[in-house]
Design a protein around this motif. Structure first.
Motif, PDB file in Angstrom:
ATOM      1  N   LYS A   9      45.177  42.701  47.584  1.00  0.00           N
ATOM      2  CA  LYS A   9      46.427  43.233  46.995  1.00  0.00           C
ATOM      3  C   LYS A   9      46.511  42.948  45.490  1.00  0.00           C
ATOM      4  CE  LYS A   9      47.993  44.480  51.078  1.00  0.00           C
ATOM      5  NZ  LYS A   9      47.484  45.718  51.573  1.00  0.00           N
ATOM      6  N   MET A  10      45.377  43.155  44.810  1.00  0.00           N
ATOM      7  CA  MET A  10      45.331  42.937  43.367  1.00  0.00           C
ATOM      8  C   MET A  10      45.774  44.190  42.625  1.00  0.00           C
ATOM      9  SD  MET A  10      41.843  40.656  43.101  1.00  0.00           S
ATOM     10  CE  MET A  10      42.039  40.286  41.361  1.00  0.00           C
ATOM     11  N   LYS A  21      41.024  33.735  50.571  1.00  0.00           N
ATOM     12  CA  LYS A  21      41.893  32.562  50.684  1.00  0.00           C
ATOM     13  C   LYS A  21      42.352  32.039  49.321  1.00  0.00           C
ATOM     14  CE  LYS A  21      38.954  31.247  54.482  1.00  0.00           C
ATOM     15  NZ  LYS A  21      37.626  30.689  54.472  1.00  0.00           N
ATOM     16  N   ALA A  22      42.001  32.728  48.231  1.00  0.00           N
ATOM     17  CA  ALA A  22      42.245  32.206  46.879  1.00  0.00           C
ATOM     18  C   ALA A  22      43.615  32.571  46.311  1.00  0.00           C
ATOM     19  CB  ALA A  22      41.141  32.676  45.935  1.00  0.00           C
ATOM     20  N   GLY A  23      44.408  33.388  47.017  1.00  0.00           N
ATOM     21  CA  GLY A  23      45.729  33.746  46.513  1.00  0.00           C
ATOM     22  C   GLY A  23      45.679  34.636  45.277  1.00  0.00           C
ATOM     23  N   LEU A  24      44.947  35.734  45.365  1.00  0.00           N
ATOM     24  CA  LEU A  24      44.761  36.626  44.217  1.00  0.00           C
ATOM     25  C   LEU A  24      45.767  37.772  44.155  1.00  0.00           C
ATOM     26  CD1 LEU A  24      40.855  36.827  44.281  1.00  0.00           C
ATOM     27  CD2 LEU A  24      42.327  35.197  43.071  1.00  0.00           C
ATOM     28  N   GLU A  25      46.674  37.845  45.101  1.00  0.00           N
ATOM     29  CA  GLU A  25      47.643  38.936  45.167  1.00  0.00           C
ATOM     30  C   GLU A  25      48.398  39.086  43.845  1.00  0.00           C
ATOM     31  OE1 GLU A  25      51.479  40.382  47.803  1.00  0.00           O
ATOM     32  OE2 GLU A  25      50.008  39.028  48.701  1.00  0.00           O
ATOM     33  N   GLY A  26      48.454  40.330  43.346  1.00  0.00           N
ATOM     34  CA  GLY A  26      49.177  40.650  42.120  1.00  0.00           C
ATOM     35  C   GLY A  26      48.398  40.415  40.838  1.00  0.00           C
ATOM     36  N   LYS A  27      47.255  39.729  40.917  1.00  0.00           N
ATOM     37  CA  LYS A  27      46.443  39.497  39.716  1.00  0.00           C
ATOM     38  C   LYS A  27      45.776  40.796  39.300  1.00  0.00           C
ATOM     39  CE  LYS A  27      46.080  34.727  39.856  1.00  0.00           C
ATOM     40  NZ  LYS A  27      46.528  33.951  38.754  1.00  0.00           N
ATOM     41  N   VAL A  28      45.507  40.923  38.009  1.00  0.00           N
ATOM     42  CA  VAL A  28      44.785  42.085  37.483  1.00  0.00           C
ATOM     43  C   VAL A  28      43.334  41.974  37.939  1.00  0.00           C
ATOM     44  CG1 VAL A  28      43.959  43.210  35.368  1.00  0.00           C
ATOM     45  CG2 VAL A  28      46.333  42.404  35.527  1.00  0.00           C
ATOM     46  N   GLY A  29      42.756  43.105  38.348  1.00  0.00           N
ATOM     47  CA  GLY A  29      41.383  43.096  38.835  1.00  0.00           C
ATOM     48  C   GLY A  29      40.583  44.300  38.401  1.00  0.00           C
ATOM     49  N   GLY A  30      39.276  44.135  38.467  1.00  0.00           N
ATOM     50  CA  GLY A  30      38.345  45.210  38.176  1.00  0.00           C
ATOM     51  C   GLY A  30      37.065  44.988  38.954  1.00  0.00           C
TER      52      GLY A  30
END
Length: 145
Positions: free
Chosen positions: A110-111, A77-86
């Motif tokens: 969808k990160m 629910k945090a709206g992380l779509e498109g953020k860089v992730g690892g």
């Protein structure tokens, strides 16, 4: 300056060490890195305001630790779509947790994921310190563009 959040769940302290080494790599690259225990993330807004997020857990009985699972449900629910992730984690035998975290971040959130998940038996074995720092530098490079 881009900010990176590193959230870890650790049973014996190895995943915590890896989290701190990834943070060192990010700082060496000139970015800000906050390293926090999974239990410090109380609500989805605790995950907001970061340019990249890295989640890690030890593998325990073939899965990630329960507190990380709970945090991932909240992170949806945090709206992380498109953020860089690892994703990363320590393991003894099987090592499923980092891959499952990575797949959740990539396919559900969808990160924009970096490479593959970092999997180490221990940061002190087989060049693990350098590998963890390099993972942090890869995150920083992806943020740079």
């Amino acid at each position: 300056m881009p900010k990176v959040l590193i959230v870890y769940a650790s049973r014996t302290g190895e995943s915590e060490k890896i989290a701190n080494l990834i943070g060192e790599g990010i700082r060496i690259a000139g970015l800000e890195a906050n390293v926090v225990k999974v239990t410090d993330i109380k609500k989805e807004t605790d995950l907001q305001g970061y340019d990249a997020l890295i989640f890690g857990s030890a593998t325990y009985h073939g899965s990630m630790m329960d507190k990380m699972k709970t945090m991932l449900f909240m992170a949806e629910k945090a709206g992380l779509e498109g953020k860089v992730g690892g994703a990363f984690g320590a393991f003894g035998w099987s090592g499923e947790a980092p891959g499952r975290i990575y797949e959740t971040m990539e396919n559900i959130f969808k990160m924009n994921m970096v490479g593959d998940p970092l999997m180490l038996k221990s940061p002190s074995l087989g060049g693990g310190i350098k590998m963890a720092q390099e993972y942090g530098k890869k995150i920083a490079a992806k943020l740079a563009g």
